[in-house]
Write a protein that holds these residues in place. Structure first.
Motif, PDB file in Angstrom:
ATOM      1  N   GLY A  47       0.842  -1.202   0.000  1.00  0.00           N
ATOM      2  CA  GLY A  47       0.000   0.000   0.000  1.00  0.00           C
ATOM      3  C   GLY A  47       0.873   1.246   0.000  1.00  0.00           C
ATOM      4  O   GLY A  47       0.662   2.203  -0.765  1.00  0.00           O
ATOM      5  N   LEU A  48       1.889   1.219   0.849  1.00  0.00           N
ATOM      6  CA  LEU A  48       2.752   2.398   0.990  1.00  0.00           C
ATOM      7  C   LEU A  48       3.625   2.627  -0.236  1.00  0.00           C
ATOM      8  O   LEU A  48       3.922   3.771  -0.596  1.00  0.00           O
ATOM      9  CB  LEU A  48       3.646   2.234   2.222  1.00  0.00           C
ATOM     10  CG  LEU A  48       2.971   2.557   3.549  1.00  0.00           C
ATOM     11  CD1 LEU A  48       3.773   1.975   4.712  1.00  0.00           C
ATOM     12  CD2 LEU A  48       2.842   4.069   3.728  1.00  0.00           C
ATOM     13  N   VAL A  49       4.045   1.526  -0.880  1.00  0.00           N
ATOM     14  CA  VAL A  49       5.045   1.667  -1.931  1.00  0.00           C
ATOM     15  C   VAL A  49       4.516   2.528  -3.086  1.00  0.00           C
ATOM     16  O   VAL A  49       5.290   3.153  -3.815  1.00  0.00           O
ATOM     17  CB  VAL A  49       5.535   0.265  -2.398  1.00  0.00           C
ATOM     18  CG1 VAL A  49       4.622  -0.345  -3.442  1.00  0.00           C
ATOM     19  CG2 VAL A  49       6.972   0.333  -2.886  1.00  0.00           C
ATOM     20  N   ALA A  50       3.195   2.606  -3.177  1.00  0.00           N
ATOM     21  CA  ALA A  50       2.600   3.402  -4.259  1.00  0.00           C
ATOM     22  C   ALA A  50       2.408   4.868  -3.857  1.00  0.00           C
ATOM     23  O   ALA A  50       1.970   5.680  -4.680  1.00  0.00           O
ATOM     24  CB  ALA A  50       1.243   2.790  -4.617  1.00  0.00           C
ATOM     25  N   LEU A  51       2.708   5.213  -2.612  1.00  0.00           N
ATOM     26  CA  LEU A  51       2.408   6.578  -2.132  1.00  0.00           C
ATOM     27  C   LEU A  51       3.616   7.511  -2.270  1.00  0.00           C
ATOM     28  O   LEU A  51       4.769   7.058  -2.234  1.00  0.00           O
ATOM     29  CB  LEU A  51       1.986   6.524  -0.659  1.00  0.00           C
ATOM     30  CG  LEU A  51       0.698   5.760  -0.338  1.00  0.00           C
ATOM     31  CD1 LEU A  51       0.408   5.823   1.168  1.00  0.00           C
ATOM     32  CD2 LEU A  51      -0.490   6.315  -1.121  1.00  0.00           C
ATOM     33  N   PRO A  52       3.335   8.816  -2.387  1.00  0.00           N
ATOM     34  CA  PRO A  52       4.449   9.780  -2.518  1.00  0.00           C
ATOM     35  C   PRO A  52       5.408   9.763  -1.331  1.00  0.00           C
ATOM     36  O   PRO A  52       6.590  10.070  -1.514  1.00  0.00           O
ATOM     37  CB  PRO A  52       3.738  11.146  -2.588  1.00  0.00           C
ATOM     38  CG  PRO A  52       2.301  10.857  -2.860  1.00  0.00           C
ATOM     39  CD  PRO A  52       2.019   9.435  -2.504  1.00  0.00           C
ATOM     40  N   ILE A  53       4.953   9.373  -0.128  1.00  0.00           N
ATOM     41  CA  ILE A  53       5.904   9.396   1.004  1.00  0.00           C
ATOM     42  C   ILE A  53       7.058   8.414   0.771  1.00  0.00           C
ATOM     43  O   ILE A  53       8.175   8.669   1.203  1.00  0.00           O
ATOM     44  CB  ILE A  53       5.243   9.165   2.395  1.00  0.00           C
ATOM     45  CG1 ILE A  53       4.391   7.910   2.433  1.00  0.00           C
ATOM     46  CG2 ILE A  53       4.452  10.390   2.829  1.00  0.00           C
ATOM     47  CD1 ILE A  53       3.853   7.596   3.847  1.00  0.00           C
ATOM     48  N   VAL A  54       6.786   7.317   0.075  1.00  0.00           N
ATOM     49  CA  VAL A  54       7.887   6.393  -0.241  1.00  0.00           C
ATOM     50  C   VAL A  54       8.761   6.985  -1.344  1.00  0.00           C
ATOM     51  O   VAL A  54       9.990   7.002  -1.241  1.00  0.00           O
ATOM     52  CB  VAL A  54       7.357   4.995  -0.626  1.00  0.00           C
ATOM     53  CG1 VAL A  54       8.455   4.156  -1.283  1.00  0.00           C
ATOM     54  CG2 VAL A  54       6.836   4.268   0.610  1.00  0.00           C
ATOM     55  N   ALA A  55       8.118   7.509  -2.386  1.00  0.00           N
ATOM     56  CA  ALA A  55       8.897   8.113  -3.476  1.00  0.00           C
ATOM     57  C   ALA A  55       9.807   9.209  -2.924  1.00  0.00           C
ATOM     58  O   ALA A  55      10.992   9.297  -3.305  1.00  0.00           O
ATOM     59  CB  ALA A  55       7.945   8.670  -4.535  1.00  0.00           C
ATOM     60  N   ASN A  56       9.298  10.024  -2.020  1.00  0.00           N
ATOM     61  CA  ASN A  56      10.113  11.104  -1.445  1.00  0.00           C
ATOM     62  C   ASN A  56      11.291  10.555  -0.649  1.00  0.00           C
ATOM     63  O   ASN A  56      12.410  11.073  -0.742  1.00  0.00           O
ATOM     64  CB  ASN A  56       9.274  11.998  -0.528  1.00  0.00           C
ATOM     65  CG  ASN A  56       8.227  12.758  -1.313  1.00  0.00           C
ATOM     66  OD1 ASN A  56       8.328  12.888  -2.533  1.00  0.00           O
ATOM     67  ND2 ASN A  56       7.197  13.255  -0.625  1.00  0.00           N
ATOM     68  N   ALA A  57      11.042   9.521   0.131  1.00  0.00           N
ATOM     69  CA  ALA A  57      12.122   8.945   0.949  1.00  0.00           C
ATOM     70  C   ALA A  57      13.198   8.346   0.035  1.00  0.00           C
ATOM     71  O   ALA A  57      14.398   8.518   0.274  1.00  0.00           O
ATOM     72  CB  ALA A  57      11.560   7.878   1.887  1.00  0.00           C
ATOM     73  N   LEU A  58      12.758   7.674  -1.033  1.00  0.00           N
ATOM     74  CA  LEU A  58      13.739   7.077  -1.951  1.00  0.00           C
ATOM     75  C   LEU A  58      14.522   8.159  -2.677  1.00  0.00           C
ATOM     76  O   LEU A  58      15.720   8.004  -2.954  1.00  0.00           O
ATOM     77  CB  LEU A  58      13.033   6.158  -2.959  1.00  0.00           C
ATOM     78  CG  LEU A  58      12.315   4.939  -2.338  1.00  0.00           C
ATOM     79  CD1 LEU A  58      11.604   4.128  -3.419  1.00  0.00           C
ATOM     80  CD2 LEU A  58      13.296   4.044  -1.576  1.00  0.00           C
TER      81      LEU A  58
END
Ligand SMILES: NC(=O)c1ccc[n+]([C@@H]2O[C@H](COP(=O)([O-])OP(=O)(O)OC[C@H]3O[C@@H](n4cnc5c(N)ncnc54)[C@H](O)[C@@H]3O)[C@@H](O)[C@H]2O)c1
Ligand SMILES: [Fe+2]
Length: 391
Positions: A47-58
């Motif tokens: 669920g999280l991997v599709a969210l911007p918070i993951v993209a931002n962290a990466l």
């Protein structure tokens, strides 16, 4: 108003290094470097991997030139298979540490991958029983940076992780002191997008950690002090966090309360968790939601042994009546306000689950911390009440 500070950004040093404050996910690369990791595996859930918070962290990692890979095959109520897949990704990718990013599910799998990366025995040999943790090779545990995205489990500051054993369908707590993450980034902005229902469910998990710890009979004044203040924060800030997810103060105080709950429950848990684990293992119910549903039934069952403690809690929380009963009334009102159902039946646990669940509850390690000793027969009665709504 007690909760007024010039800033909600701070560095804390216990139980581990915590970088707390809005926006601090920007420090992820620094945190990774501080542990000496060169090539972390970023563990999260689908669920999280599709969210911007993951993209931002990466993006923060990429910008700092930190080579990494993402693993996200993690279920709610993680399984042994999730751990095995994560370990395969860790080993084949040549990683040397883990970023455990998520709610309890993502963080626990991340922590377990780091813990198991160089062990030779089965993960279930390290269950949280007696001194089983001493069977592990402490030098074989990879460093962990933890980033919570829910405010509930407090797994970011915990030395344990929960995984379901397919052999007997039980949720098992795996424990090792070195499973404590070396660095935590606690950024309340990451929890802003958490839907209202999961905010409520996870917040009640944080409450159950502190409440069970406060009531458990063991000698641990440090845990008790932390538990009391965590419960005050939940009382003030869980309703506004559910009602307006963008309230960053509410998000920040709930994130702190969640970490505090996990520190407090070193003192012990109790029948809420003992009842909840079998429901999640057998019926897939959400952990915090299940704790929230069983909470008042357990409090009432424990009244004979916990009355004085609950009355003291009522005084600290300044509840009308200031008695043990006032705590039950408060829990019921809080549940109603944040949309928690009254019965286990409402969340898919029926009478036909009891025969299997009751002995599992008796054997759950959390049962040992309940202020009233409870047998499988006692748990049958408690389950019946919680299913029927007979408080
Ligand atoms: N290690 C411990 O000490 C400890 C303590 C209590 C519970 N647990 C375990 O933790 C698990 C439960 O964790 P949880 O309650 O945090 O739920 P979770 O990690 O299963 O997450 C619930 C859902 O919320 C989503 N989500 C998470 N963060 C989000 C965000 N910021 N925005 C939008 N969606 C988001 C996830 O994708 C998932 O679908 C259970 O397996 C439980 O047994 C561990
Ligand atoms: Fe919990």
């Amino acid at each position: 108003m007690l909760d007024t500070y010039p800033s909600l950004t701070a560095n804390w040093s216990y139980p581990t290094a915590i970088r707390f404050g809005p926006g601090r996910i920007k420090e992820l690369a620094e945190a990774v470097k501080a542990t000496g990791m060169k090539k972390p595996l970023f563990v999260t859930d689908p669920g999280l991997v599709a969210l911007p918070i993951v993209a931002n962290a990466l993006a923060v990692l990429k910008e700092a030139g930190i080579e990494h890979a993402v693993f996200s095959k993690v279920d709610g109520n993680p399984t042994l298979k999730n751990l095995e897949d994560g370990l395969a990704a860790y080993r084949s990718g040549g990683h040397d540490g883990v970023i455990a990013f998520g709610g309890g599910s993502g963080m626990d799998v991340g922590k377990l991958v780091a813990f198991m990366s160089r062990q030779t025995r089965s993960v279930f040999d390290f269950e949280d029983r007696e001194d089983w943790w001493t069977r592990a090779d402490g030098d074989g545990i990879a460093p962990i940076v933890a980033v919570p995205t829910t405010a509930g489990t407090g797994s970011e500051v915990g030395r344990g992780a929960v995984v379901t054993d397919p052999a007997d369908h039980t949720k098992k707590i795996i424990f090792h002191p070195k499973m404590l993450p070396q660095v935590v980034i606690a950024d309340p902005e990451l929890t802003v997008g958490l839907p209202a229902n999961i905010t409520a469910w996870t917040g009640m998990d944080a409450l159950s950690h502190s409440l069970e710890s406060w009531c458990s009979p063991f000698f641990h004044p440090l845990g008790e002090g932390i538990a009391l203040e965590a419960m005050r924060l939940v009382k003030e800030w869980l309703p506004p966090a559910v009602e307006d997810g963008r309230n960053i103060n509410a998000r920040a105080f709930m994130l702190a309360a969640s970490s505090m709950g996990a520190v407090a429950f070193q003192k012990g848990l109790g029948a809420m968790h003992a009842m909840s684990h079998p429901c999640s293992a057998l019926r897939g119910t959400h952990h915090g939601l299940t704790n929230a549903v069983v909470m008042p039934y357990v409090l009432r069952r424990n009244l004979s042994a916990a009355e004085e403690r609950l009355a003291a809690l009522a005084r600290y929380l300044d509840l009308p009546g200031q008695s043990a009963e006032s705590v039950i009334d408060w829990v019921l009102a809080l549940r109603r306000r944040i949309g928690i159902p009254d019965t286990l039946k409402d969340i898919g646990v029926d009478l036909d689950a009891i025969a299997e669940a009751a002995p599992m509850a008796e054997h759950d390690p959390s049962n040992g911390g309940n202020p009233v000793p409870l047998t499988a027969e006692d748990y049958k009665g408690l389950y019946r009440k919680a299913i029927a709504g007979d408080l």
